[in-house]
Design a protein around this motif. Structure first.
Motif, PDB file in Angstrom:
ATOM      1  N   LYS A  32       0.848  -1.192   0.000  1.00  0.00           N
ATOM      2  CA  LYS A  32       0.000   0.000   0.000  1.00  0.00           C
ATOM      3  C   LYS A  32       0.878   1.234   0.000  1.00  0.00           C
ATOM      4  CE  LYS A  32      -4.006   2.153   2.165  1.00  0.00           C
ATOM      5  NZ  LYS A  32      -5.080   2.032   3.179  1.00  0.00           N
ATOM      6  N   GLY A  33       0.486   2.222  -0.823  1.00  0.00           N
ATOM      7  CA  GLY A  33       1.214   3.483  -0.818  1.00  0.00           C
ATOM      8  C   GLY A  33       1.392   4.050  -2.213  1.00  0.00           C
ATOM      9  N   GLU A  34       2.269   5.035  -2.286  1.00  0.00           N
ATOM     10  CA  GLU A  34       2.547   5.728  -3.543  1.00  0.00           C
ATOM     11  C   GLU A  34       3.947   5.383  -4.024  1.00  0.00           C
ATOM     12  OE1 GLU A  34       2.111   9.861  -2.661  1.00  0.00           O
ATOM     13  OE2 GLU A  34      -0.093   9.786  -2.634  1.00  0.00           O
ATOM     14  N   ILE A  35       4.103   5.335  -5.349  1.00  0.00           N
ATOM     15  CA  ILE A  35       5.412   5.056  -5.916  1.00  0.00           C
ATOM     16  C   ILE A  35       5.600   5.935  -7.150  1.00  0.00           C
ATOM     17  CG2 ILE A  35       4.648   3.123  -7.388  1.00  0.00           C
ATOM     18  CD1 ILE A  35       7.330   1.718  -6.471  1.00  0.00           C
ATOM     19  N   ILE A  36       6.795   6.449  -7.315  1.00  0.00           N
ATOM     20  CA  ILE A  36       7.115   7.317  -8.453  1.00  0.00           C
ATOM     21  C   ILE A  36       7.924   6.506  -9.457  1.00  0.00           C
ATOM     22  CG2 ILE A  36       8.294   9.414  -9.195  1.00  0.00           C
ATOM     23  CD1 ILE A  36       7.884  10.495  -6.341  1.00  0.00           C
ATOM     24  N   PRO A  37       7.473   6.404 -10.692  1.00  0.00           N
ATOM     25  CA  PRO A  37       8.250   5.647 -11.681  1.00  0.00           C
ATOM     26  C   PRO A  37       9.567   6.339 -12.008  1.00  0.00           C
ATOM     27  CG  PRO A  37       6.367   6.720 -12.728  1.00  0.00           C
ATOM     28  CD  PRO A  37       6.217   6.934 -11.252  1.00  0.00           C
ATOM     29  N   GLN A  38      10.564   5.541 -12.299  1.00  0.00           N
ATOM     30  CA  GLN A  38      11.874   6.056 -12.682  1.00  0.00           C
ATOM     31  C   GLN A  38      11.812   6.670 -14.071  1.00  0.00           C
ATOM     32  OE1 GLN A  38      13.850   2.211 -12.669  1.00  0.00           O
ATOM     33  NE2 GLN A  38      13.733   2.063 -14.890  1.00  0.00           N
ATOM     34  N   GLY A  39      12.876   7.367 -14.452  1.00  0.00           N
ATOM     35  CA  GLY A  39      12.999   7.826 -15.831  1.00  0.00           C
ATOM     36  C   GLY A  39      13.090   6.638 -16.769  1.00  0.00           C
ATOM     37  N   ALA A  40      12.677   6.842 -17.994  1.00  0.00           N
ATOM     38  CA  ALA A  40      12.541   5.745 -18.947  1.00  0.00           C
ATOM     39  C   ALA A  40      13.900   5.216 -19.404  1.00  0.00           C
ATOM     40  CB  ALA A  40      11.726   6.201 -20.149  1.00  0.00           C
ATOM     41  N   LYS A  41      14.139   3.936 -19.167  1.00  0.00           N
ATOM     42  CA  LYS A  41      15.392   3.301 -19.585  1.00  0.00           C
ATOM     43  C   LYS A  41      15.603   3.407 -21.091  1.00  0.00           C
ATOM     44  CE  LYS A  41      17.382  -1.339 -20.131  1.00  0.00           C
ATOM     45  NZ  LYS A  41      17.087  -1.602 -21.551  1.00  0.00           N
ATOM     46  N   ASN A  42      14.567   3.071 -21.875  1.00  0.00           N
ATOM     47  CA  ASN A  42      14.744   3.034 -23.322  1.00  0.00           C
ATOM     48  C   ASN A  42      14.914   4.424 -23.925  1.00  0.00           C
ATOM     49  OD1 ASN A  42      14.634   0.251 -23.325  1.00  0.00           O
ATOM     50  ND2 ASN A  42      12.452   0.151 -23.772  1.00  0.00           N
ATOM     51  N   GLU A  43      14.403   5.436 -23.254  1.00  0.00           N
ATOM     52  CA  GLU A  43      14.672   6.801 -23.695  1.00  0.00           C
ATOM     53  C   GLU A  43      16.082   7.209 -23.315  1.00  0.00           C
ATOM     54  OE1 GLU A  43      13.380  11.455 -22.851  1.00  0.00           O
ATOM     55  OE2 GLU A  43      12.020   9.855 -22.234  1.00  0.00           O
TER      56      GLU A  43
ATOM     57  N   ILE B 250      -2.204   0.677  -4.729  1.00  0.00           N
ATOM     58  CA  ILE B 250      -1.002   1.433  -5.088  1.00  0.00           C
ATOM     59  C   ILE B 250      -1.397   2.622  -5.965  1.00  0.00           C
ATOM     60  CG2 ILE B 250       1.171   1.355  -6.398  1.00  0.00           C
ATOM     61  CD1 ILE B 250       1.454  -1.560  -5.614  1.00  0.00           C
ATOM     62  N   THR B 251      -0.758   3.755  -5.710  1.00  0.00           N
ATOM     63  CA  THR B 251      -0.908   4.920  -6.569  1.00  0.00           C
ATOM     64  C   THR B 251       0.420   5.196  -7.257  1.00  0.00           C
ATOM     65  OG1 THR B 251      -2.616   5.907  -5.153  1.00  0.00           O
ATOM     66  CG2 THR B 251      -1.465   7.384  -6.674  1.00  0.00           C
ATOM     67  N   ILE B 252       0.403   5.220  -8.585  1.00  0.00           N
ATOM     68  CA  ILE B 252       1.597   5.518  -9.373  1.00  0.00           C
ATOM     69  C   ILE B 252       1.568   7.005  -9.691  1.00  0.00           C
ATOM     70  CG2 ILE B 252       2.922   4.933 -11.443  1.00  0.00           C
ATOM     71  CD1 ILE B 252       1.249   2.318 -11.563  1.00  0.00           C
ATOM     72  N   LYS B 253       2.517   7.749  -9.150  1.00  0.00           N
ATOM     73  CA  LYS B 253       2.527   9.202  -9.275  1.00  0.00           C
ATOM     74  C   LYS B 253       3.186   9.641 -10.589  1.00  0.00           C
ATOM     75  CE  LYS B 253       1.418  11.586  -6.323  1.00  0.00           C
ATOM     76  NZ  LYS B 253       0.083  12.181  -6.058  1.00  0.00           N
ATOM     77  N   ASP B 254       2.691  10.748 -11.132  1.00  0.00           N
ATOM     78  CA  ASP B 254       3.280  11.393 -12.307  1.00  0.00           C
ATOM     79  C   ASP B 254       3.590  10.370 -13.411  1.00  0.00           C
ATOM     80  OD1 ASP B 254       4.255  13.410 -13.925  1.00  0.00           O
ATOM     81  OD2 ASP B 254       6.281  13.311 -13.099  1.00  0.00           O
ATOM     82  N   ALA B 255       2.555   9.638 -13.828  1.00  0.00           N
ATOM     83  CA  ALA B 255       2.725   8.601 -14.845  1.00  0.00           C
ATOM     84  C   ALA B 255       2.616   9.151 -16.266  1.00  0.00           C
ATOM     85  CB  ALA B 255       1.682   7.504 -14.641  1.00  0.00           C
ATOM     86  N   GLN B 256       2.256  10.436 -16.397  1.00  0.00           N
ATOM     87  CA  GLN B 256       2.056  11.049 -17.720  1.00  0.00           C
ATOM     88  C   GLN B 256       1.201  10.134 -18.599  1.00  0.00           C
ATOM     89  OE1 GLN B 256       5.034  13.392 -19.584  1.00  0.00           O
ATOM     90  NE2 GLN B 256       6.223  13.687 -17.710  1.00  0.00           N
ATOM     91  N   VAL B 257      -0.033   9.970 -18.166  1.00  0.00           N
ATOM     92  CA  VAL B 257      -0.953   8.985 -18.746  1.00  0.00           C
ATOM     93  C   VAL B 257      -1.151   9.189 -20.245  1.00  0.00           C
ATOM     94  CG1 VAL B 257      -3.291   8.037 -18.578  1.00  0.00           C
ATOM     95  CG2 VAL B 257      -2.092   8.775 -16.509  1.00  0.00           C
ATOM     96  N   ASP B 258      -1.134  10.438 -20.702  1.00  0.00           N
ATOM     97  CA  ASP B 258      -1.371  10.692 -22.124  1.00  0.00           C
ATOM     98  C   ASP B 258      -0.263  10.164 -23.016  1.00  0.00           C
ATOM     99  OD1 ASP B 258       0.399  12.606 -21.108  1.00  0.00           O
ATOM    100  OD2 ASP B 258      -0.171  14.110 -22.592  1.00  0.00           O
ATOM    101  N   ARG B 259       0.872   9.736 -22.447  1.00  0.00           N
ATOM    102  CA  ARG B 259       1.977   9.190 -23.239  1.00  0.00           C
ATOM    103  C   ARG B 259       2.059   7.659 -23.127  1.00  0.00           C
ATOM    104  NH1 ARG B 259       5.436  13.613 -24.333  1.00  0.00           N
ATOM    105  NH2 ARG B 259       6.270  12.284 -25.984  1.00  0.00           N
ATOM    106  N   LEU B 260       1.047   7.026 -22.509  1.00  0.00           N
ATOM    107  CA  LEU B 260       1.092   5.578 -22.274  1.00  0.00           C
ATOM    108  C   LEU B 260       0.392   4.767 -23.358  1.00  0.00           C
ATOM    109  CD1 LEU B 260       0.427   5.396 -18.410  1.00  0.00           C
ATOM    110  CD2 LEU B 260       2.622   5.230 -19.603  1.00  0.00           C
TER     111      LEU B 260
END
Length: 435
Positions: free
Chosen positions: A13-24, A256-266
């Motif tokens: 339970k909680g919030e998690i911030i995704p890392q910067g994109a490896k492939n980018e 779980i809440t995924i923060k700042d996922a920039q949904v419009d780019r998924l």
């Protein structure tokens, strides 16, 4: 070889911030070679493959300054081309598949390039033809030393041209774009990859002074320029990590809440997981996954079994098929997972079968998963991670299983996921790193 010892059954339970994109990151970091001016990059993930590429750039003479936990500046005003002739360069480059993308910038700016055959995941054939056919179309002369597996390229007189890529390779497109930005004349690139990471690269190059139009489509037009300048760039969150967290939440009945996922780019990633029965709540740029005891896989309209297959963007990314597969093992229903691009990527399912999953490996490209609907939980076992995405899929399986699992060869996971054990432990997981 390090390992994870994983105690399963915990609800996170909680919030998690995704890392910067490896492939980018692998594309953007290579692009710093295109200019002698300073380039500042933010949200660089602290993962093995990226760190090895930064080390390689430093060895080539690029001045690297760490500005913060995820920010670096790069200045390639004194690149040492003699280093390309050393055994140390060939050895380091061959251990990292992303190193192939230094060739485009080297050809564009210095007219020469050399590289040993890159490594990377053992997920099947990963040919380099698209890269080199593109360079040859621009006028580069190419020689492959098959005995020593070394590529030699002379690109002193690159000229723009029209080319139709034989496949929409992301790294191939990136490499050719970086070679073409300073080629003489106009380059038209058709059947180009158009992933968000490729769009990011093109936007960055345009800020540096390149003239690229058609960004976001599969038809790019590139007007060659004489030189490029410095810039500042922030990378996107890693869509593969975001998808991994969605699958993890469903498998472990976690909130779980995924923060700042920039949904419009998924792209279609959220909808694909919804078709697996997983509830997603989009709140701005955050994705909230509520705890679910059950989730049911949809069927097609005629009632036939759902197929999830990879495709070039804007289709479903092949890097998330392993996550879909493991997530389906505890769903209600059946799904056919079709991995079209790589013929060895599904071979990790034998570990899931040993854990109690019901999976039929139809052939190297297709697996049918019969969901257990949590009636028969997976059980902990000892297993080995064969590649980055399979490794995280096995970690998700272990976190959902009863008992304790040990995952060996976690260096593969570290190649693509930043401090994954510490970040998941902060949500309530019990993952111990064993030396």
């Amino acid at each position: 070889m390090a390992s994870f010892r994983v105690k399963g059954g915990n609800r996170l339970k909680g919030e998690i911030i995704p890392q910067g994109a490896k492939n980018e990151a692998l594309q953007i970091l290579c692009a710093v070679l295109l200019t002698p001016e300073e380039v500042t990059i933010h949200k660089i993930p602290n993962i093995r493959d990226v760190n090895k590429l930064i080390e390689l750039l430093s060895d080539m003479g690029v001045k690297v300054t760490k500005l913060g936990p995820e920010s670096y500046s790069f200045k390639a005003d004194e690149v040492n081309l003699d280093y390309l002739e050393k055994e140390d360069f060939l050895k380091k480059a061959s251990s990292l598949r992303g190193s192939v993308m230094i060739l485009g910038p080297l050809l564009a700016r210095f007219g020469t390039g050399k590289l040993s055959k890159p490594g990377g995941d053992k997920i099947g054939r990963r040919r380099m033809d698209t890269h080199f056919f593109g360079f040859q179309k621009l006028g580069a002369k190419f020689h492959y030393d098959s005995k020593n597996e070394i590529f030699h390229i002379d690109g002193k007189d690159l000229k723009g041209c029209y080319m139709l890529l034989d496949e929409a390779s992301v790294t191939g497109t990136a490499n050719i774009v970086m070679a073409a930005v300073m080629a003489e004349g106009k380059t038209t690139l058709y059947n180009a990859a158009c992933e968000p990471y490729l769009q990011q690269l093109c936007d960055m190059l345009n800020r540096m002074g390149a003239k690229i139009t058609g960004v976001g489509s599969n038809l790019l037009h590139i007007e060659g320029v004489d030189k490029l300048g410095g810039t500042e760039h922030k990378m996107l969150p890693d869509m593969i990590e975001i998808g991994s967290f969605i699958g993890l939440a469903a498998m472990t009945q976690s909130e779980i809440t995924i923060k700042d996922a920039q949904v419009d780019r998924l792209g279609i990633i959220p909808d694909t997981f919804r078709r697996m029965g997983i509830k997603l709540e989009i709140k701005g740029d955050d994705i909230h996954i509520p705890a679910q005891k059950h989730y049911e896989i949809e069927t097609f309209i005629d009632g036939s079994i759902l197929t999830v297959a990879d495709a070039i963007w804007p289709g479903f990314t092949p890097d998330l098929l392993s996550i879909v597969l493991v997530t389906a093992t505890q769903a209600k229903g059946t799904v056919l997972v079709h991995q079209k691009m790589f013929e060895s990527r599904l071979f990790f399912v034998d570990k899931l079968i040993d854990m109690g999953a019901q999976i039929i490996l139809c052939d190297p490209h297709r697996a049918t998963v019969i969901g257990l609907d949590r009636k028969y939980p997976l059980k902990g076992i000892r297993m080995t991670s064969p590649d980055i995405r399979a490794g995280v899929s096995l970690l998700i399986a272990a976190l959902s299983a009863t008992g304790t699992s040990v995952i060996d060869n976690i260096e593969q996971i570290d190649r693509g996921y930043q401090n994954i054990d510490e970040r998941l432990n902060a949500l309530g997981a019990e993952i111990e790193r064993l030396p």
